[in-house]
Scaffold this active site. Sequence first.
Site, PDB file in Angstrom:
ATOM      1  N   HIS A  79       1.008  -1.101  -0.080  1.00 37.93           N
ATOM      2  CA  HIS A  79      -0.198  -0.277  -0.006  1.00 37.93           C
ATOM      3  C   HIS A  79       1.214   1.316   0.094  1.00 37.93           C
ATOM      4  O   HIS A  79       1.809   1.617   0.990  1.00 37.93           O
ATOM      5  CB  HIS A  79      -1.023   0.081   1.335  1.00 37.93           C
ATOM      6  CG  HIS A  79      -2.013  -1.092   0.844  1.00 37.93           C
ATOM      7  ND1 HIS A  79      -3.395  -1.046   1.601  1.00 37.93           N
ATOM      8  CD2 HIS A  79      -2.461  -1.669  -0.474  1.00 37.93           C
ATOM      9  CE1 HIS A  79      -3.919  -1.740   1.424  1.00 37.93           C
ATOM     10  NE2 HIS A  79      -3.904  -2.325   0.487  1.00 37.93           N
ATOM     11  N   ASP A  83       1.343   4.299   1.151  1.00 35.84           N
ATOM     12  CA  ASP A  83       1.213   4.906   2.377  1.00 35.84           C
ATOM     13  C   ASP A  83       2.407   4.185   3.703  1.00 35.84           C
ATOM     14  O   ASP A  83       2.820   4.891   3.824  1.00 35.84           O
ATOM     15  CB  ASP A  83      -0.196   5.207   3.255  1.00 35.84           C
ATOM     16  CG  ASP A  83      -0.552   3.897   3.807  1.00 35.84           C
ATOM     17  OD1 ASP A  83      -0.610   2.947   2.454  1.00 35.84           O
ATOM     18  OD2 ASP A  83      -0.846   3.539   4.892  1.00 35.84           O
ATOM     19  N   HIS A 139      -3.946  -8.475   7.181  1.00 29.86           N
ATOM     20  CA  HIS A 139      -4.418  -6.944   6.543  1.00 29.86           C
ATOM     21  C   HIS A 139      -5.496  -7.614   4.866  1.00 29.86           C
ATOM     22  O   HIS A 139      -5.112  -7.372   3.744  1.00 29.86           O
ATOM     23  CB  HIS A 139      -3.360  -6.457   5.860  1.00 29.86           C
ATOM     24  CG  HIS A 139      -3.184  -5.338   5.463  1.00 29.86           C
ATOM     25  ND1 HIS A 139      -4.901  -4.325   6.326  1.00 29.86           N
ATOM     26  CD2 HIS A 139      -3.137  -3.883   4.859  1.00 29.86           C
ATOM     27  CE1 HIS A 139      -4.611  -3.045   5.682  1.00 29.86           C
ATOM     28  NE2 HIS A 139      -3.566  -2.955   4.792  1.00 29.86           N
TER      29      HIS A 139
END
Length: 322
Positions: A64, A66, A143
């Site tokens: 991801h 970020d 996740h």
Amino acid sequence: MKIDVIPLGTASAVPTDERHLSALAVERKGQVLLFDCGEGTQYRLREAGLSWARIEAIFVTHLHGDHCYGLPGLLSTMELQQRADPVTLVLPPGGPAMLRAVPGATPARLSFPVHVVEADAAGTLGTVYETDEIAVEARRLDHREVFAMGFRVAERTRPGRFDPERARALGVPEGPAFGRLQNGCPVTTPDGTTVRPGQVLGPPRPGVVAAYVTDTRPCAGGRALAEEADLLYHDATFADDHAARADETGHSTARQAATVAREAGATRLLLGHLSARYPDPAPQEREARSVFPAAEVAEELRRYELDPREKEPDPVGPADES
């Protein structure tokens, strides 16, 4: 040797005025291990007084943005500044392909040595980085459908403290013989007596452990990484009022993070990866402390010092005679 854990970015998904994108540094003997590298990590390293030149290894939990979009820029800076020392990259599946798509960040084209460890898509992990003094273990997290892993930095156990007075009493002459005993080797005294390390060394001294468990629901992998950790940094994206949202998005609440810390026997808990929906994280901290009193919201750029001397056993005499 003490370890400093320095949160560089503790925001979830998007930066805020108070919090930056995910990154955490572990500094030991001036060398740095970097965990995640969101946008802006280079600035945060500078603000923390950490040189990119001292980064020995970079560990990315998942792809991801970020958590990883700052990595190509950091590698490009290392190239521009003519880095010569090698660096290890521990990446999730697809990580090397992501870097190959960015001009100036392809590991094979960088002028300094890059050792790439790409996690097995099947989730077969374990020790992913080690030196003579530390080891980094990775485990699969939960996740949602995204491959994500957490990490555990553990110092190796050191020999017990050497007792020179006892060594002299046993007839060991000062000098090289003292060093051999401290290194775990038996010596022979001038009168022919064999003195073994266990006769002059105290109990083994455990090293410190720090765990980085983010972007995950509570799971077995996270608990294993947190086992008896001196410091656990754990996903606490949401408060109790959004527990359903946490489960839906593959994250944890502050209370769930505290439960993991308590069940794992951790010493301290840092709450991180905080959602921007909470301008004031005090409620999350209160919820966590109701379960695990040694919990606190991670403060960016603060150095959390872990000193192995605080874990040393009492000197109650020689550990054994072997």
